[in-house]
Design a protein around this motif. Structure first.
Motif, PDB file in Angstrom:
ATOM      1  N   ILE A 180       8.293   3.293  -9.501  1.00  0.00           N
ATOM      2  CA  ILE A 180       7.960   4.746 -10.017  1.00  0.00           C
ATOM      3  C   ILE A 180       7.093   4.617 -10.929  1.00  0.00           C
ATOM      4  CG2 ILE A 180      10.237   5.690  -9.167  1.00  0.00           C
ATOM      5  CD1 ILE A 180      11.230   5.285 -12.093  1.00  0.00           C
ATOM      6  N   ARG A 181       6.744   3.441 -11.579  1.00  0.00           N
ATOM      7  CA  ARG A 181       5.736   3.238 -12.665  1.00  0.00           C
ATOM      8  C   ARG A 181       4.306   2.915 -11.982  1.00  0.00           C
ATOM      9  NH1 ARG A 181      10.195   0.662 -14.248  1.00  0.00           N
ATOM     10  NH2 ARG A 181       9.403  -1.250 -13.245  1.00  0.00           N
ATOM     11  N   GLY A 182       4.196   2.849 -10.658  1.00  0.00           N
ATOM     12  CA  GLY A 182       2.914   2.819  -9.729  1.00  0.00           C
ATOM     13  C   GLY A 182       2.699   1.123  -9.621  1.00  0.00           C
ATOM     14  N   LYS A 183       3.482   0.105  -9.702  1.00  0.00           N
ATOM     15  CA  LYS A 183       3.240  -1.236  -9.532  1.00  0.00           C
ATOM     16  C   LYS A 183       3.746  -1.247  -8.015  1.00  0.00           C
ATOM     17  CE  LYS A 183       2.529  -2.689 -13.634  1.00  0.00           C
ATOM     18  NZ  LYS A 183       1.395  -3.058 -14.082  1.00  0.00           N
ATOM     19  N   GLN A 184       2.894  -1.998  -7.424  1.00  0.00           N
ATOM     20  CA  GLN A 184       3.011  -2.425  -5.956  1.00  0.00           C
ATOM     21  C   GLN A 184       3.014  -3.720  -5.459  1.00  0.00           C
ATOM     22  OE1 GLN A 184      -0.552  -1.752  -3.149  1.00  0.00           O
ATOM     23  NE2 GLN A 184       0.529   0.278  -2.781  1.00  0.00           N
ATOM     24  N   LEU A 185       3.998  -3.980  -4.393  1.00  0.00           N
ATOM     25  CA  LEU A 185       4.196  -5.324  -3.884  1.00  0.00           C
ATOM     26  C   LEU A 185       4.163  -5.027  -2.364  1.00  0.00           C
ATOM     27  CD1 LEU A 185       4.761  -8.199  -4.353  1.00  0.00           C
ATOM     28  CD2 LEU A 185       7.330  -7.755  -4.108  1.00  0.00           C
ATOM     29  N   TYR A 186       3.196  -5.995  -1.707  1.00  0.00           N
ATOM     30  CA  TYR A 186       3.215  -5.541  -0.260  1.00  0.00           C
ATOM     31  C   TYR A 186       3.173  -7.048   0.521  1.00  0.00           C
ATOM     32  CZ  TYR A 186      -1.720  -6.529  -1.845  1.00  0.00           C
ATOM     33  OH  TYR A 186      -2.942  -6.922  -2.165  1.00  0.00           O
ATOM     34  N   SER A 187       3.764  -7.071   1.606  1.00  0.00           N
ATOM     35  CA  SER A 187       3.528  -7.912   2.733  1.00  0.00           C
ATOM     36  C   SER A 187       2.858  -7.313   3.868  1.00  0.00           C
ATOM     37  CB  SER A 187       4.837  -8.820   3.092  1.00  0.00           C
ATOM     38  OG  SER A 187       4.852  -9.571   3.966  1.00  0.00           O
ATOM     39  N   LEU A 188       1.676  -8.036   4.267  1.00  0.00           N
ATOM     40  CA  LEU A 188       0.819  -7.253   5.285  1.00  0.00           C
ATOM     41  C   LEU A 188       0.524  -8.060   6.290  1.00  0.00           C
ATOM     42  CD1 LEU A 188      -1.254  -5.117   2.889  1.00  0.00           C
ATOM     43  CD2 LEU A 188       0.878  -4.393   4.206  1.00  0.00           C
ATOM     44  N   ASP A 189       0.355  -7.545   7.712  1.00  0.00           N
ATOM     45  CA  ASP A 189      -0.337  -8.457   8.709  1.00  0.00           C
ATOM     46  C   ASP A 189      -2.072  -8.161   8.411  1.00  0.00           C
ATOM     47  OD1 ASP A 189      -1.897  -8.577  11.329  1.00  0.00           O
ATOM     48  OD2 ASP A 189       0.100  -9.090  11.946  1.00  0.00           O
ATOM     49  N   SER A 190      -2.557  -9.432   8.470  1.00  0.00           N
ATOM     50  CA  SER A 190      -4.032  -9.420   8.147  1.00  0.00           C
ATOM     51  C   SER A 190      -4.811  -8.427   8.826  1.00  0.00           C
ATOM     52  CB  SER A 190      -4.661 -10.778   8.162  1.00  0.00           C
ATOM     53  OG  SER A 190      -4.613 -10.931   9.448  1.00  0.00           O
ATOM     54  N   SER A 191      -4.299  -7.991  10.112  1.00  0.00           N
ATOM     55  CA  SER A 191      -5.042  -7.319  10.803  1.00  0.00           C
ATOM     56  C   SER A 191      -5.006  -5.692  10.610  1.00  0.00           C
ATOM     57  CB  SER A 191      -4.760  -7.383  12.519  1.00  0.00           C
ATOM     58  OG  SER A 191      -3.389  -6.926  12.502  1.00  0.00           O
ATOM     59  N   GLY A 192      -4.067  -5.365   9.743  1.00  0.00           N
ATOM     60  CA  GLY A 192      -4.111  -3.920   9.383  1.00  0.00           C
ATOM     61  C   GLY A 192      -3.678  -3.888   7.924  1.00  0.00           C
ATOM     62  N   GLY A 193      -4.091  -4.767   6.983  1.00  0.00           N
ATOM     63  CA  GLY A 193      -3.706  -4.616   5.719  1.00  0.00           C
ATOM     64  C   GLY A 193      -4.609  -3.647   4.980  1.00  0.00           C
ATOM     65  N   ASP A 194      -6.185  -3.582   5.500  1.00  0.00           N
ATOM     66  CA  ASP A 194      -6.894  -2.921   4.601  1.00  0.00           C
ATOM     67  C   ASP A 194      -6.582  -1.425   4.367  1.00  0.00           C
ATOM     68  OD1 ASP A 194      -8.523  -5.152   4.522  1.00  0.00           O
ATOM     69  OD2 ASP A 194      -9.744  -4.587   6.112  1.00  0.00           O
ATOM     70  N   ILE A 195      -5.802  -0.877   5.272  1.00  0.00           N
ATOM     71  CA  ILE A 195      -5.303   0.581   5.077  1.00  0.00           C
ATOM     72  C   ILE A 195      -4.819   0.688   3.733  1.00  0.00           C
ATOM     73  CG2 ILE A 195      -3.188   0.404   6.266  1.00  0.00           C
ATOM     74  CD1 ILE A 195      -4.051   3.244   7.281  1.00  0.00           C
ATOM     75  N   PHE A 196      -3.958  -0.425   3.340  1.00  0.00           N
ATOM     76  CA  PHE A 196      -3.154  -0.018   1.923  1.00  0.00           C
ATOM     77  C   PHE A 196      -3.789   0.102   0.651  1.00  0.00           C
ATOM     78  CE2 PHE A 196       1.139   0.115   3.401  1.00  0.00           C
ATOM     79  CZ  PHE A 196       1.071  -0.770   4.730  1.00  0.00           C
ATOM     80  N   PHE A 197      -5.175  -0.534   1.049  1.00  0.00           N
ATOM     81  CA  PHE A 197      -5.951  -0.444  -0.622  1.00  0.00           C
ATOM     82  C   PHE A 197      -7.076   0.763  -0.599  1.00  0.00           C
ATOM     83  CE2 PHE A 197      -4.966  -4.632   0.971  1.00  0.00           C
ATOM     84  CZ  PHE A 197      -4.343  -4.996  -0.578  1.00  0.00           C
ATOM     85  N   LEU A 198      -6.766   1.672   0.464  1.00  0.00           N
ATOM     86  CA  LEU A 198      -7.621   2.929   0.352  1.00  0.00           C
ATOM     87  C   LEU A 198      -6.915   3.993  -0.464  1.00  0.00           C
ATOM     88  CD1 LEU A 198      -8.732   2.969   4.412  1.00  0.00           C
ATOM     89  CD2 LEU A 198      -9.832   2.043   2.381  1.00  0.00           C
ATOM     90  N   HIS A 199      -7.851   4.823  -0.849  1.00  0.00           N
ATOM     91  CA  HIS A 199      -7.259   5.849  -1.832  1.00  0.00           C
ATOM     92  C   HIS A 199      -6.637   6.887  -0.890  1.00  0.00           C
ATOM     93  CE1 HIS A 199      -6.838   8.970  -4.914  1.00  0.00           C
ATOM     94  NE2 HIS A 199      -7.645  10.119  -4.006  1.00  0.00           N
ATOM     95  N   ARG A 200      -6.878   6.997   0.453  1.00  0.00           N
ATOM     96  CA  ARG A 200      -6.339   8.106   1.363  1.00  0.00           C
ATOM     97  C   ARG A 200      -4.786   7.698   1.791  1.00  0.00           C
ATOM     98  NH1 ARG A 200      -8.865   9.513   6.746  1.00  0.00           N
ATOM     99  NH2 ARG A 200      -7.284  10.934   6.413  1.00  0.00           N
TER     100      ARG A 200
END
Length: 601
Positions: A119-139
Motif C-alpha cells: 500500500i506504500r507503492g513498493k513493488q516486487l515482481y516475477s515476470l516472464d521475459s516475453s511479457g514483462g514490459d507491460i508492468f513498467f508502463l504507466h497504463r
C-alpha cells in the motif's frame, strides 16, 4: 352416400387416394420428427463441446486462484508487504518472496508473471521475459488501480478486462487479490498490499484452438465486458462480440438455432464458475452436424416419391384390368395373406389378370427358394464369422507369451552367470508360478490370480536389476474377486520395465493401481517414470490401437507395439469397442497404460 353403393372402380380409386394421403401424412410426420431429432442432436453435441471447454477453462482459472491464494497467504509475501526497512526488503524478505513467486510462476504454465504491490507503492515482481514490459508502463498502474479501489475485491479476487498496449500491440488480462496481514503483527487483519497475476493469453488461446469442433464452428471466451479473450478464430480475439448475445440468455443456455449471415447456427452460452460474468459461447453451423444424415433424407424422399408413384400406377393398372377374375384373385390373395405357403393362385383367365396370377405364383416360388437360400447362407456366414473370430482371438493370445518367455529366459541366463544358483532358484520358482498360470484352460480368471502373476514377475525383476527400481502395487480389495482375461497385465508391466525403466541411468518407479470407476468398469493403470515416448511414436501407436486388426500392416512393428495391440484387440474382441487400453506418455516423464474392462463376477 354409402361406400358399398359406389362402383368398384370408384371404390378402388378411393382406396388408393386414402392410401396416398396416409402415406403423405407419414412422410410429413417423418420429416418433422427428423428435424426435431436433428436439432436435439445438434444441441446435445454443442452442449458437450462447450461443457468440456468450460471445465478446462474453469480448471485453469481455479489453478490461478489457488496460485494467487498461496501468494497472498504466504508468510514470506506478507512479511515483505509490511516490512518498513528498505534494506531488509531488498536483501532479506524480498529475496525469499521473489523465490516463492518464481517457483509459483514456473509451477503454473498459464501464469506469465506475479506482481506484489504494497500500500506504500513498493513493488516486487516475477515476470516472464516475453511479457514483462507491460508492468513498467504507466497504463498498467492506472488500469489496475480501478480494481484496487473496487470494494468487492475484499471478499474475493477478480479477473480483469483486457489491457491493450498500443506500443507493443499486446493484450493482457490479470487476476488481482488483496493481501491481508494474518501473521499476527501490528497490521493484523489489515490490507497491506495486492497480488496481481498475469495470465498467459497465448496458452489460453491454444487451449481453445485445440477444442474439437466442426470445421467451421467457432468458440469464444468472453469476459464480464463481453470482450473476446480467446477464440478458435484468432482474428476475433480482443474484439467485442455482440451478434448472438443480444438474444435471451436463458434460451442460449439450452442452445438456440438461429440464422446469422444467412446460415443456420446453433448458439450456446455458458458461464464460467471460477470467473463472475465470464462466459463461453459456441457457434456451430447446423448443416455440419447433420451432414451425415443428408443421404438418409435424400433416400427417404426418393423412396417416398417412388412409393406414391407405384401406388398411382397400381391404381391405373387395376382400373384397366380389374373385371371378372379380380374377385377370385382377391380371395386367393386373402388365403395367401393367411400364410398358406403351399397354396398357389388359380389362373382363371388368359388376360393380364391371368398373367398376374402366374407371375405371383412364380414370385412366391422364388421367394420361398430365396428364403431358404438366405437362411442357409446366413447360417453358413455366422459359423464362418465365429470361426474367424476364434482364430483371430487365438492368434492374438499366442503372440504374447513367447515374447515374455524370451525376455525372462534371458533374465535367468544373465542372473545365473553373474550371481549363482540362489537367485536362479528364486527366479525359477516365480517362473513356475507364472507358467502354471499361463497354461490354465480358463480364459477368464480372478483378478487376484493376475495380480499374483505380476507379483511373481516383479520379484524376478527385483533380482535381475538388484532392486534398482521402486515397484509398488495398489489394487482395491473388492476387485480381486472379479473376473479378467488371463495374461493381460503382465506384458504391460514387462513393457514398462524393458522399454521404459531399463533405459534410465538411475532407478525409476513402477506403480500398478486398480480401482472401480463410477460407471462400474474396472480400471487398472501401469505407470512408470521411465524414458517415455516421443510424440510421433505415441501418436502412431494410438492410431494403431484405433485400427481394426485387418487394417494393420503385418510387419514392421516393434515387440512393444505388438504386445500392446494384441492385448487391446483381445479386450475389444471379448467385451466390445468401449473397452481396451489407452496410452499416455511424455518424453522424460514416463508412460501410463490404462486398462479398462467390465466388472464381471
Amino acid at each position: 352416400m354409402k361406400t358399398s353403393k359406389l362402383k368398384l372402380k370408384h371404390q378402388i380409386w378411393l382406396i388408393f387416394f386414402i392410401a396416398i394421403a396416409l402415406f403423405a401424412v407419414m412422410v410429413v410426420y417423418f420429416f418433422y420428427s427428423f428435424s426435431h431429432l436433428t436439432q436435439a442432436r445438434a444441441a446435445k453435441f454443442g452442449n458437450q463441446m462447450i461443457e468440456q471447454t468450460r471445465s478446462k477453462i474453469d480448471s485453469v482459472f481455479n489453478d490461478i486462484r489457488v496460485s494467487a491464494g498461496i501468494a497472498v497467504n504466504s508468510k514470506l509475501i506478507q512479511e515483505y508487504a509490511v516490512e518498513d526497512d528498505d534494506y531488509k526488503r531488498a536483501f532479506d524478505s524480498g529475496n525469499y518472496a521473489l523465490d516463492l513467486m518464481d517457483y509459483m510462476r514456473s509451477f503454473n504454465s498459464y501464469v506469465n508473471g506475479i506482481v506484489i504491490d504494497d500500500i506504500r507503492g513498493k513493488q516486487l515482481y516475477s515476470l516472464d521475459s516475453s511479457g514483462g514490459d507491460i508492468f513498467f508502463l504507466h497504463r498498467y498502474a492506472s488500469f489496475i488501480r480501478t480494481y484496487k479501489d473496487d470494494p468487492s475485491l475484499r471478499d474475493q479476487g477478480m479477473f480483469t478486462t483486457l489491457l491493450k498496449d498500443d506500443r507493443t500491440k499486446t493484450e493482457q488480462f490479470f487476476y488481482i487479490a488483496q493481501i491481508v496481514e494474518s501473521i499476527g503483527g501490528i497490521h493484523f487483519s489489515q490490507l497491506t498490499g495486492y497480488c496481481t497475476v498475469m495470465i498467459d493469453m497465448d496458452k489460453l488461446q491454444s487451449l481453445v484452438e485445440n477444442t474439437e469442433l466442426t470445421p467451421n464452428s467457432t468458440l469464444y471466451i468472453l469476459n464480464s465486458q463481453d470482450e473476446v479473450i480467446a477464440s478458435t478464430t484468432a482474428k476475433a480475439r480482443g474484439t467485442w462480440f455482440k451478434d448472438a448475445l443480444s438474444r435471451d440468455k436463458d434460451v442460449l443456455l439450452n442452445g438456440v438455432k438461429t440464422t446469422i449471415g444467412g446460415e443456420e447456427i446453433l448458439v450456446q452460452v455458458k458461464g464460467l464458475e471460477q470467473a463472475d460474468g465470464w462466459r463461453i459461447v459456441s457457434m456451430i453451423p447446423v448443416h455440419e452436424l447433420t451432414a451425415d444424415m443428408n443421404p438418409m433424407r435424400k433416400v427417404s424422399i426418393i423412396v417416398g416419391i417412388g412409393i406414391i408413384f407405384i401406388l398411382m400406377m397400381m391404381g391405373i393398372f387395376f382400373m384397366n384390368n380389374l373385371m371378372g377374375p379380380v374377385m377370385g384373385l382377391v380371395m386367393d390373395m386373402k388365403r395367401v395373406g393367411r400364410r398358406d405357403r403351399g397354396f398357389r393362385i388359380k389362373v382363371r383367365s388368359t388376360n393380364e389378370v391371368g398373367s398376374l396370377a402366374r407371375d405371383i405364383n412364380r414370385m412366391m416360388d422364388e421367394m420361398d427358394g430365396m428364403t431358404r437360400e438366405m437362411f442357409t447362407t446366413q447360417a453358413r456366414l455366422h459359423k464362418s464369422e465365429l470361426s474367424q473370430k476364434q482364430a483371430e482371438f487365438s492368434a492374438l493370445q499366442s503372440q504374447i507369451n513367447p515374447h515374455f518367455l524370451y525376455n525372462t529366459l534371458n533374465c535367468i541366463s544373465g542372473i545365473g552367470l553373474e550371481y549363482g544358483s540362489r537367485e536362479i532358484a528364486q527366479i525359477t520358482s516365480c517362473m513356475s508360478k507364472i507358467f502354471r498360470y499361463s497354461i490354465k484352460q480358463d480364459e477368464l480368471v480372478q483378478l487376484r490370480e493376475e495380480v499374483e502373476c505380476i507379483q511373481a514377475y516383479i520379484k524376478i525383476i527385483a533380482i535381475r536389476y538388484e532392486n534398482k527400481f521402486a515397484m509398488s502395487m495398489e489394487v482395491e480389495e473388492g476387485l480381486l474377486e472379479l473376473k479378467t482375461p488371463k495374461m493381460i497385465l503382465q506384458p504391460l508391466v514387462e513393457n514398462a520395465v524393458y522399454h521404459g525403466l531399463e533405459r534410465m541411468d538411475q532407478g525409476g518407479r513402477l506403480q500398478v493401481t486398480g480401482c472401480l470407476e463410477a460407471n462400474g468398469d474396472v480400471c487398472v493403470r501401469i505407470m512408470d517414470t521411465g524414458k517415455g515416448m516421443e510424440p510421433g511414436e505415441l501418436a502412431a501407436l494410438q492410431t494403431k490401437l484405433d485400427m481394426e486388426v485387418s487394417e494393420r500392416e503385418p510387419h514392421g512393428h516393434s515387440a512393444k507395439s505388438i504386445g500392446l495391440t494384441n492385448i487391446h484387440d483381445r479386450l475389444r474382441l471379448l467385451f466390445g469397442a468401449r473397452y481396451g487400453i489407452a496410452i499416455d506418455s511424455r518424453t522424460g516423464y514416463g508412460t501410463t497404460v490404462t486398462v479398462k474392462i467390465p466388472s464381471l463376477r
